[in-house]
Scaffold this motif. Structure first.
Motif, PDB file in Angstrom:
ATOM      1  N   LEU A  81       0.726  -1.156  -0.025  1.00  0.00           N
ATOM      2  CA  LEU A  81      -0.118  -0.095   0.031  1.00  0.00           C
ATOM      3  C   LEU A  81       1.071   1.281  -0.156  1.00  0.00           C
ATOM      4  CD1 LEU A  81      -2.926  -1.011   2.461  1.00  0.00           C
ATOM      5  CD2 LEU A  81      -2.693  -1.238   0.007  1.00  0.00           C
ATOM      6  N   GLY A  82       2.200   1.066   0.154  1.00  0.00           N
ATOM      7  CA  GLY A  82       2.989   2.312   0.097  1.00  0.00           C
ATOM      8  C   GLY A  82       2.978   3.235   1.344  1.00  0.00           C
ATOM      9  N   PHE A  83       2.691   2.542   2.473  1.00  0.00           N
ATOM     10  CA  PHE A  83       2.650   3.400   3.900  1.00  0.00           C
ATOM     11  C   PHE A  83       4.066   3.459   4.053  1.00  0.00           C
ATOM     12  CE2 PHE A  83      -1.679   2.580   3.520  1.00  0.00           C
ATOM     13  CZ  PHE A  83      -2.522   3.254   4.618  1.00  0.00           C
ATOM     14  N   GLY A  84       4.495   4.650   4.717  1.00  0.00           N
ATOM     15  CA  GLY A  84       5.913   4.714   5.560  1.00  0.00           C
ATOM     16  C   GLY A  84       5.661   4.044   6.732  1.00  0.00           C
ATOM     17  N   ALA A  85       6.809   3.652   7.490  1.00  0.00           N
ATOM     18  CA  ALA A  85       6.961   2.921   8.881  1.00  0.00           C
ATOM     19  C   ALA A  85       6.101   3.840   9.745  1.00  0.00           C
ATOM     20  CB  ALA A  85       8.157   2.894   9.211  1.00  0.00           C
ATOM     21  N   ALA A  86       6.166   5.124  10.211  1.00  0.00           N
ATOM     22  CA  ALA A  86       5.409   5.707  10.951  1.00  0.00           C
ATOM     23  C   ALA A  86       4.000   5.885  10.683  1.00  0.00           C
ATOM     24  CB  ALA A  86       5.811   7.320  10.888  1.00  0.00           C
TER      25      ALA A  86
END
Length: 474
Positions: free
Chosen positions: A311-316
């Motif tokens: 989904l392309g989320f960043g870690a944070a």
């Protein structure tokens, strides 16, 4: 040491403690057991954040550093097996103190390690201590609390165990940034010290019990079988399912298990009594524990990776999506524990498994177009299910057993859950990688690969649900 202080920490009979502290004494003992178990959980969950620092400081690759994690998990799984015999031989007080002190010494030694092989050795010792501590909390619940309060006690124990891993990565990261990787080894020291001090004061003197020899052959067979299974799982990740080495290790694990069953039928006091599995609640509960551990550990790996890689989320951002689910888990456990005192814990376990499994089914169905609100709903649903399972599963599995069977059965349940978890992470990773090789690693193929991974976990929970429905007393 002066006489008053010596008297304060002297091992006293349980009756004296009960007279001194009244009805709250059993809750005090549960807190002591929780402190020791939390120390083991922190050693388990906080170490991953130190992997990059260890790679840098010791000039190692990730596969080499993984030995510290794999060694800990394998030792923890194997360390549960001799716990019932040690309980009979040493008593709860001595075993608890010995395991916590072993954890404390291994943690200090790990922080002082100057070479990586010694660091791996300290992690293995930590794992052995954590494995011995793991079954003790549920044992306190079943031995010390009457049936009408066991659910509430199990909920309190589960809540403390969930809270520890929730804060461990963040706290470990802060300590790592300030003091380096040795601080990760020292994260559990306050709990070790508190556990030792409170155990010396509160845990009762062991009652005299008949002693019997230890089943060394049984331990050797099960340990070798467990290690062969773990090696086959590791081989899955780097060689594949049909590789000769993987198949050989799987065959070896199956052969050693068959040898153990043959051995356990012949000896008088086996490491695991096969008679336990004649109780349908225990046999089905062990199956549920294995499947539940498989799904739980696999989901803790798969969901964050899905959010970031697919989904392309960043870690944070991925972490923020999972915050409501963590809060829902913490909010569900106490009322679920109280409910288990009023309703059959078997059906609370069934409801929890249904919610957890449904969350994976929804992930599979919605993966290609899931929105932010749907992500939060599905993850919250899964953690609500987990919050129902945690306080109820042990009660549903162990409640129908005789008191003398509790120590061994509690260790077997913990062993099955841990073994399922180790397999779950590896199988989920290998399965998704396989499906990515078929559909590709870019959208929409990668979404299909993860959707099928979630469908696999939904199937595992469906099998666990069938076993849970058959957990009623024979």
């Amino acid at each position: 040491m002066s006489s008053p202080i010596r008297d304060l920490f002297r091992a006293l009979p349980a009756e004296v403690h009960t007279q001194r502290h009244g009805g709250r004494y059993k809750w005090m003992v549960l807190i002591v057991a929780s402190l020791g178990t939390i120390a083991g959980v922190l050693a388990t969950t906080s170490f991953n954040v130190a992997v990059p620092a260890l790679m840098r400081d010791f000039a190692l690759g990730q596969e080499q550093v993984q030995w510290a994690i794999t060694g800990f998990m394998a030792a923890m799984t194997v360390g549960m097996l001799p716990t019932p015999w040690l309980l009979d031989r040493c008593g709860f007080r001595r075993l608890f103190l010995g395991a916590v002190l072993l954890m404390l010494l291994a943690s200090v030694a790990g922080a002082l390690a100057t070479n990586f092989p010694f660091l791996v050795f300290t992690r293995v010792v930590q794992g052995l201590a954590a494995g011995m501590l793991q079954p003790l909390g549920p044992l306190v619940v079943m031995r010390s609390f009457p049936p009408g309060v066991q659910g509430r006690a199990s909920g309190a124990l589960s809540f403390s165990l969930v809270l520890a891993p929730a804060v461990a990565p963040a706290l470990g990261g802060m300590l790592l940034d300030r003091y380096g990787w040795p601080a990760i080894f020292l994260l559990n020291l306050p709990f070790c010290v508190l556990a030792v001090g409170s155990a010396l004061y509160l845990l009762p003197r062991a009652e005299a019990a008949p002693r019997h020899g230890f089943d060394w052959w049984g331990l050797a067979l099960l340990t070798a079988g467990t290690l062969a299974l773990i090696e086959s799982v590791a081989s899955l990740q780097h060689s594949g399912l049909l590789a000769p080495w993987t198949l050989a290790q799987l065959a070896l694990a199956a052969g050693l298990l068959a040898c153990f069953v043959h051995h356990a039928r012949r000896v008088k006091k086996p490491l695991i009594s096969l008679g336990l599995f004649r109780h349908r609640s225990f046999a089905m509960g062990t199956t549920v524990a294995f499947a539940y551990g498989f799904g739980l550990y696999a989901s803790t790996y798969l969901i964050p990776v899905f959010l970031q890689n697919a989904l392309g989320f960043g870690a944070a951002a991925a972490g923020m999506v999972l915050v409501p689910a963590g809060l829902a888990l913490a909010a569900t456990i106490p009322p679920a524990g109280r409910l288990a005192d009023k309703v059959s814990p078997q059906w609370i376990t069934v409801a929890g498994l249904a919610c957890f499994g449904l969350s994976f089914l929804l992930f599979a169905l919605l993966a290609k177009g899931i929105g932010h609100g749907e992500l939060i709903f599905v993850t919250v649903l899964g953690r609500v299910g987990l919050g129902m399972i945690l306080p109820a599963l042990n009660l549903a599995t162990l409640r129908h057993l005789e008191p003398h069977q509790l120590s061994q059965s509690s260790a077997v349940i913990s062993y099955a859950r841990q073994l399922g978890g180790m397999l779950g992470i590896a199988v989920a990773a290998v399965f998704v990688a396989w499906r990515e090789s078929v559909y590709g690693t870019v959208v929409p193929g990668v979404l299909t690969a993860y959707a099928q991974g979630f469908l696999l976990l939904a199937g595992v929970f469906a099998l666990a649900l069938v076993a849970a429905c058959r957990m009623g007393k024979r």
